[in-house]
Enzyme design. Sequence first.
Site, PDB file in Angstrom:
ATOM      1  N   LYS A  25       0.866  -1.183   0.000  1.00  0.00           N
ATOM      2  CA  LYS A  25       0.000   0.000   0.000  1.00  0.00           C
ATOM      3  C   LYS A  25       0.905   1.236   0.000  1.00  0.00           C
ATOM      4  O   LYS A  25       1.448   1.635   1.038  1.00  0.00           O
ATOM      5  CB  LYS A  25      -0.920  -0.009   1.227  1.00  0.00           C
ATOM      6  CG  LYS A  25      -2.071   1.011   1.130  1.00  0.00           C
ATOM      7  CD  LYS A  25      -1.602   2.377   1.537  1.00  0.00           C
ATOM      8  CE  LYS A  25      -2.643   3.443   1.273  1.00  0.00           C
ATOM      9  NZ  LYS A  25      -2.138   4.805   1.563  1.00  0.00           N
ATOM     10  N   GLU A  81       9.697   1.773  10.844  1.00  0.00           N
ATOM     11  CA  GLU A  81      10.769   2.763  10.682  1.00  0.00           C
ATOM     12  C   GLU A  81      10.098   4.118  10.721  1.00  0.00           C
ATOM     13  O   GLU A  81       9.373   4.489   9.803  1.00  0.00           O
ATOM     14  CB  GLU A  81      11.508   2.522   9.361  1.00  0.00           C
ATOM     15  CG  GLU A  81      12.879   3.165   9.314  1.00  0.00           C
ATOM     16  CD  GLU A  81      12.840   4.573   8.767  1.00  0.00           C
ATOM     17  OE1 GLU A  81      12.842   5.518   9.599  1.00  0.00           O
ATOM     18  OE2 GLU A  81      12.801   4.724   7.546  1.00  0.00           O
ATOM     19  N   CYS A  96      13.639  10.957   6.951  1.00  0.00           N
ATOM     20  CA  CYS A  96      13.538  10.604   8.367  1.00  0.00           C
ATOM     21  C   CYS A  96      14.869  10.752   9.084  1.00  0.00           C
ATOM     22  O   CYS A  96      14.908  11.027  10.286  1.00  0.00           O
ATOM     23  CB  CYS A  96      13.010   9.182   8.515  1.00  0.00           C
ATOM     24  SG  CYS A  96      13.975   7.964   7.595  1.00  0.00           S
ATOM     25  N   GLU A 154       9.607  16.640  14.851  1.00  0.00           N
ATOM     26  CA  GLU A 154      10.072  16.408  13.485  1.00  0.00           C
ATOM     27  C   GLU A 154       9.351  17.346  12.515  1.00  0.00           C
ATOM     28  O   GLU A 154       8.134  17.264  12.343  1.00  0.00           O
ATOM     29  CB  GLU A 154       9.840  14.958  13.076  1.00  0.00           C
ATOM     30  CG  GLU A 154      10.454  14.617  11.736  1.00  0.00           C
ATOM     31  CD  GLU A 154      10.306  13.142  11.374  1.00  0.00           C
ATOM     32  OE1 GLU A 154      11.257  12.580  10.817  1.00  0.00           O
ATOM     33  OE2 GLU A 154       9.233  12.577  11.643  1.00  0.00           O
TER      34      GLU A 154
END
Length: 498
Positions: free
Chosen positions: A195, A269, A303, A400
């Site tokens: 997906k 992750e 990331c 973040e």
Amino acid sequence: MDTTLAKISDLRANWLRAHADRAEQLFINNEWRHSVSGATFRCMDPFSLAHWGHIAMAGPVDVDAAVSAARAAFDGGAWPRTAPARRAALLARLGELVESSIDEIARTLVFENGKTFEEMRRMTQSFASDCRFFGAMAETVHGYTVSSNLPGYASYTVREPIGVVAAITPWNTPLGLLGWKLLPALAAGNTVVIKPSEVTPVSTLMLGDLVLEAGFPPGVVNILTGDGTTGAALVAHPGVDKIAFTGSTRTGTAIAKLAAERHARVSLELGGKSPNIVFEDAALEKAVAGVIGGIFGASGQSCNAGSRVLVQRAIYDEFTAALVERTRQLRTGDPLDPQTQFGPLAFRGQYQKVCEYLSIAEAEGARLLLGGKATDSAGLFVEPTILGDVDNSWRIAREEIFGPVASLIPFDDEAEAVRIANDTVFGLAAGLWTENLRRAHRLIPQLRAGVVWVNTYRMGGHAIPFGGYKQSGVGREMGIDALNAYTEVKSVWINHGE
């Protein structure tokens, strides 16, 4: 406009015209299918802001069909029992086919997420290389024998595939991060339902035709496109044995909770707020280049971005001046242009999020050294931004941002650098810039991060595991660790005595 830019402009216009009404279906059981509801959504080019394509929106019935196909290919099919050499050959063939389509795939990626063509071409090449690596790894799945302490008994272990894997991938590195999940899962004998993000679905769908051409059996690889509701239905499906996800920590936490209810395996992750630490004895030019690549590569949408730049106070002013000057020289523009070093953000929601953090930085009192402006009049651009004299307790240093915003934080000595670096809920990566290797070896074990780079940043390879500590995730991708993560260990006892 010069001739080169005119050609690039024409290429963009022609591509968008040709793909404006491109119709994409779901890939289930080696067949292309419309979604049961008939619903579709569109992609957006983040540079021209033009919408293109009509992508099938998978609903619960489609999710069930894909999982059922994968389940049948695993439980009743031959894939888990396919000879490892055959799986290796199919993965190698898939890599060859990806390489033969590398420019077409890379160009599609540019129109999906706005990264530069050269970066997307490298990412596609890496996917092809990963196919060969994990193909070879398919023939290395093995257990071990154990000397029994009981007479008359032999014991050993075997590694077996888990079952049906749901691979849910993000928009920033669509194929690269898909390869980290899909390829070890297939090498180990699992079947997969993919997906992709609704921002970047088409590049993943392009793999469907290549899977067919390579000769993978029906149901081994399935692709569902849709939004978060599609992903939620896939995660909740009782026929899924493992969920492999890359994305935000918030979504990863929700996935882990759903998986825990039925004890499904997970690898996650997630986010990062990685420190890139520059000591007074660092090679200044290399450190500046490394910091720029660490935070402004991919327009900050990664990331492992080195978003917290810790600089020893003795060189803080000198380093800051050099960083500002070098960053000012970055060439912003059309990501199709080979000269462009810095492209737009991937979609409007991310653009708005970064803009909100620029306002937060101003309210918190950060000193704006460069950038800080955003415009969506000609692409979703946020300028490369450098904020000085940031306190690690501020939101811009703790949350973040996932954009081109570097927060400079001064420190005095090693102890303070380590304290600041570890003072975060994340633990994905860290960078050290020093010519003193004793210092590097001394600090590496003190840093709570899954990856530590010394005098480099954002390096990786398919043989080296990648993943994070704390809220940066669960498990590791790449290398033998990834292959093992898609297997279960079975212990065997045999009574060969009387």
